[in-house]
Design an enzyme around this catalytic site. Structure first.
Site, PDB file in Angstrom:
ATOM      1  N   LYS A   1      34.343  50.645  41.680  1.00  0.00           N
ATOM      2  CA  LYS A   1      35.593  49.902  41.743  1.00  0.00           C
ATOM      3  C   LYS A   1      36.162  50.066  43.144  1.00  0.00           C
ATOM      4  CE  LYS A   1      38.503  47.805  38.722  1.00  0.00           C
ATOM      5  NZ  LYS A   1      38.291  47.149  37.440  1.00  0.00           N
TER       6      LYS A   1
ATOM      7  N   VAL B   1      43.597  36.046  28.730  1.00  0.00           N
ATOM      8  CA  VAL B   1      42.722  36.426  27.614  1.00  0.00           C
ATOM      9  C   VAL B   1      43.402  36.140  26.272  1.00  0.00           C
ATOM     10  CG1 VAL B   1      41.484  38.324  26.500  1.00  0.00           C
ATOM     11  CG2 VAL B   1      41.619  38.242  28.984  1.00  0.00           C
TER      12      VAL B   1
HETATM   13  N1  LIG Z   1      40.689  38.663  32.341  1.00  0.00           N
HETATM   14  C1  LIG Z   1      39.609  39.338  31.984  1.00  0.00           C
HETATM   15  O1  LIG Z   1      38.486  38.827  32.008  1.00  0.00           O
HETATM   16  C2  LIG Z   1      39.745  40.773  31.500  1.00  0.00           C
HETATM   17  C3  LIG Z   1      38.565  41.513  31.288  1.00  0.00           C
HETATM   18  C4  LIG Z   1      38.664  42.821  30.782  1.00  0.00           C
HETATM   19  C5  LIG Z   1      39.923  43.362  30.549  1.00  0.00           C
HETATM   20  N2  LIG Z   1      41.063  42.615  30.791  1.00  0.00           N
HETATM   21  C6  LIG Z   1      42.357  43.233  30.523  1.00  0.00           C
HETATM   22  O2  LIG Z   1      43.019  42.485  29.506  1.00  0.00           O
HETATM   23  C7  LIG Z   1      44.433  42.481  29.746  1.00  0.00           C
HETATM   24  C8  LIG Z   1      44.928  41.042  29.851  1.00  0.00           C
HETATM   25  O3  LIG Z   1      44.253  40.404  30.917  1.00  0.00           O
HETATM   26  P1  LIG Z   1      44.634  38.911  31.363  1.00  0.00           P
HETATM   27  O4  LIG Z   1      43.586  38.496  32.330  1.00  0.00           O
HETATM   28  O5  LIG Z   1      44.917  38.085  30.155  1.00  0.00           O
HETATM   29  O6  LIG Z   1      45.984  39.194  32.161  1.00  0.00           O
HETATM   30  P2  LIG Z   1      47.236  38.212  32.348  1.00  0.00           P
HETATM   31  O7  LIG Z   1      48.057  38.816  33.433  1.00  0.00           O
HETATM   32  O8  LIG Z   1      46.796  36.794  32.463  1.00  0.00           O
HETATM   33  O9  LIG Z   1      48.009  38.344  30.931  1.00  0.00           O
HETATM   34  C9  LIG Z   1      48.743  39.457  30.543  1.00  0.00           C
HETATM   35  C10 LIG Z   1      49.948  38.954  29.774  1.00  0.00           C
HETATM   36  O10 LIG Z   1      50.650  40.088  29.270  1.00  0.00           O
HETATM   37  C11 LIG Z   1      52.037  39.865  29.416  1.00  0.00           C
HETATM   38  N3  LIG Z   1      52.749  41.141  29.404  1.00  0.00           N
HETATM   39  C12 LIG Z   1      52.931  42.034  30.408  1.00  0.00           C
HETATM   40  N4  LIG Z   1      53.646  43.100  29.971  1.00  0.00           N
HETATM   41  C13 LIG Z   1      53.892  42.890  28.661  1.00  0.00           C
HETATM   42  C14 LIG Z   1      54.569  43.634  27.672  1.00  0.00           C
HETATM   43  N5  LIG Z   1      55.132  44.812  27.947  1.00  0.00           N
HETATM   44  N6  LIG Z   1      54.656  43.098  26.432  1.00  0.00           N
HETATM   45  C15 LIG Z   1      54.088  41.900  26.137  1.00  0.00           C
HETATM   46  N7  LIG Z   1      53.434  41.160  27.040  1.00  0.00           N
HETATM   47  C16 LIG Z   1      53.336  41.634  28.295  1.00  0.00           C
HETATM   48  C17 LIG Z   1      52.157  39.095  30.716  1.00  0.00           C
HETATM   49  O11 LIG Z   1      53.393  38.380  30.791  1.00  0.00           O
HETATM   50  C18 LIG Z   1      50.952  38.170  30.640  1.00  0.00           C
HETATM   51  O12 LIG Z   1      51.271  36.935  30.019  1.00  0.00           O
HETATM   52  C19 LIG Z   1      44.638  43.315  31.018  1.00  0.00           C
HETATM   53  O13 LIG Z   1      44.907  44.652  30.649  1.00  0.00           O
HETATM   54  C20 LIG Z   1      43.293  43.243  31.715  1.00  0.00           C
HETATM   55  O14 LIG Z   1      43.062  44.375  32.537  1.00  0.00           O
HETATM   56  C21 LIG Z   1      40.986  41.340  31.248  1.00  0.00           C
END
Ligand SMILES: NC(=O)c1ccc[n+]([C@@H]2O[C@H](COP(=O)([O-])OP(=O)(O)OC[C@H]3O[C@@H](n4cnc5c(N)ncnc54)[C@H](O)[C@@H]3O)[C@@H](O)[C@H]2O)c1
Length: 360
Positions: A88, A192
């Site tokens: 990373k 996601v």
């Molecule tokens: N995008 C990927 O391919 C991927 C892969 C593996 C893991 N992840 C993990 O999955 C999670 C979501 O990823 P993403 O790409 O959808 O991110 P994103 O930033 O698009 O979505 C996250 C959402 O969570 C909301 N949020 C933040 N704090 C919050 C809270 N306290 N309560 C409720 N909602 C809240 C945000 O407003 C946002 O809409 C992250 O932890 C990321 O590390 C993502």
């Protein structure tokens, strides 16, 4: 030697219990780049993991985060059956303020200097367009746009993998993989979470969502008026007769405050590092809550970026992500056999795979 250097070296050599292979500190004064590339393990192949761009308060914090995240990627990649170790990188600074093309190119040159031992991708604060820039000077770059030979947004397959993890949880707990009639709560409907909503509705589940951003909630309810909305995450996890809780926002969702009040019988979501501290996995097990380990079920994204190195094929990736169903079931079986929580069982299996690869 300055105090800062002392602190960084201390983080690296004394408090690092993870046994990382290599850590590279990168500096380019002209562009203002300061970055840390951490390679935890190359036992299973070149280290693969994203680039986080974040305004760390101190260099020590950045090094500690890079070490931690790289180690996590070793486990995730091993469990996903990829021919990759874990790595990373973190770029220190506020991406809104300091991210420039010059800085990304300088970063790309550092990654390229490792000759393929580390393969990069997107993470918090970096996007497909950034990886397109990095890729101009570094062939070991994934997460690029389809126009530049990449696979684009990885959240589609991440959501699909989480859905498979939920189906496996249902199979293990209720003897049937369908989620029809199950009530599923999703905290965070970003990239996601909103794809996950679609899979669940298609399978006949009842969905409750929450998000701190009203526009994210609106986007889902506009397309699917049947989706219920909880006021916040605290209200969501206390929802009556909730079958599954899916943390899809930030890490640390499972902690000393949330676990005692969870109504769900299963936790399965996309967020990384859901367990706030060691021991939470045991608290969940003691409450009879089945935990599908985060890095196992959210591996769809890394499966996708790994595939980019072989010429991306969506169907091949989807087939690989579908295997998250079997992997999750195997972890539950191992946990039962060894009398340990699923999170510990997943760690054991991943460690075994890495040890076997080192011994070959
Ligand atoms: N995008 C990927 O391919 C991927 C892969 C593996 C893991 N992840 C993990 O999955 C999670 C979501 O990823 P993403 O790409 O959808 O991110 P994103 O930033 O698009 O979505 C996250 C959402 O969570 C909301 N949020 C933040 N704090 C919050 C809270 N306290 N309560 C409720 N909602 C809240 C945000 O407003 C946002 O809409 C992250 O932890 C990321 O590390 C993502």
């Amino acid at each position: 030697m300055t105090d800062v250097t002392d602190g960084v070296l201390h983080t690296l050599f004394r408090s690092d219990q993870g046994g990382h292979e290599q850590v590279v500190l990168c500096q380019d004064r002209a562009s203002g780049l300061k970055a840390v590339i951490a390679i935890h393990s190359t036992a299973l192949g070149p280290a693969l993991g994203g680039t986080r761009f974040y305004p760390y308060a101190t260099e020590e914090e950045a090094v500690a985060d890079a070490l931690n995240l790289a180690r996590g990627m070793s486990y995730k990649n091993a469990m996903a059956g990829l021919g990759h170790g874990g790595g990373k990188a973190v770029i220190i600074g506020d991406p809104e303020r300091i991210k420039t093309e010059e800085l990304l190119l300088a970063y790309g040159r550092f990654v390229a200097s490792l000759g393929g031992r580390y393969v990069t991708a997107c993470d918090v604060g970096t996007f497909v367009a950034d990886m397109d820039v990095v890729a101009r000077v570094c062939p070991w770059t994934t997460g690029r746009s389809p126009e530049n030979g990449g696979a684009g947004d990885s959240s589609v397959l991440t959501a699909y993998g989480v859905f498979q993890g939920m189906r496996a949880s249902a199979q293990h707990l209720w003897g049937d993989p369908t989620l029809r009639g199950r009530r599923v709560g999703i905290a965070g409907v970003g990239k996601v979470g909103r794809h996950l909503v679609e899979h669940l509705l298609e399978d006949g589940a009842e969905v409750v969502i929450t998000d701190v951003r009203p526009d994210a909630v609106h986007r889902v309810t506009e397309a699917h008026p049947e989706v219920a909305v909880a006021a916040d995450t605290d209200a969501l996890i206390r929802t009556e007769a909730l079958d599954i809780y899916a943390p899809c926002a930030l890490g640390g969702a499972l902690n000393d405050e949330s676990v005692p009040v969870l109504t769900a019988k299963v936790v399965c979501g996309a967020a990384n590092n859901q367990l706030a501290h060691p021991g939470v996995e045991k608290d969940l097990a003691d409450r009879g809550i089945l935990y599908a380990p985060d890095y196992v079920v959210n591996a769809g994204g890394v499966i996708q970026v790994a595939d980019e190195l072989h010429g991306f094929d969506f169907d091949r990736c989807r087939a690989k992500a579908a295997k998250i169903f079997d992997t999750t079931l195997a972890i539950f079986a191992r946990a039962k056999e060894d009398g340990i929580p699923p999170a510990a069982a997943a760690d054991r299996i991943a460690e075994q795979r890495m040890a076997e690869a080192r011994g070959r």
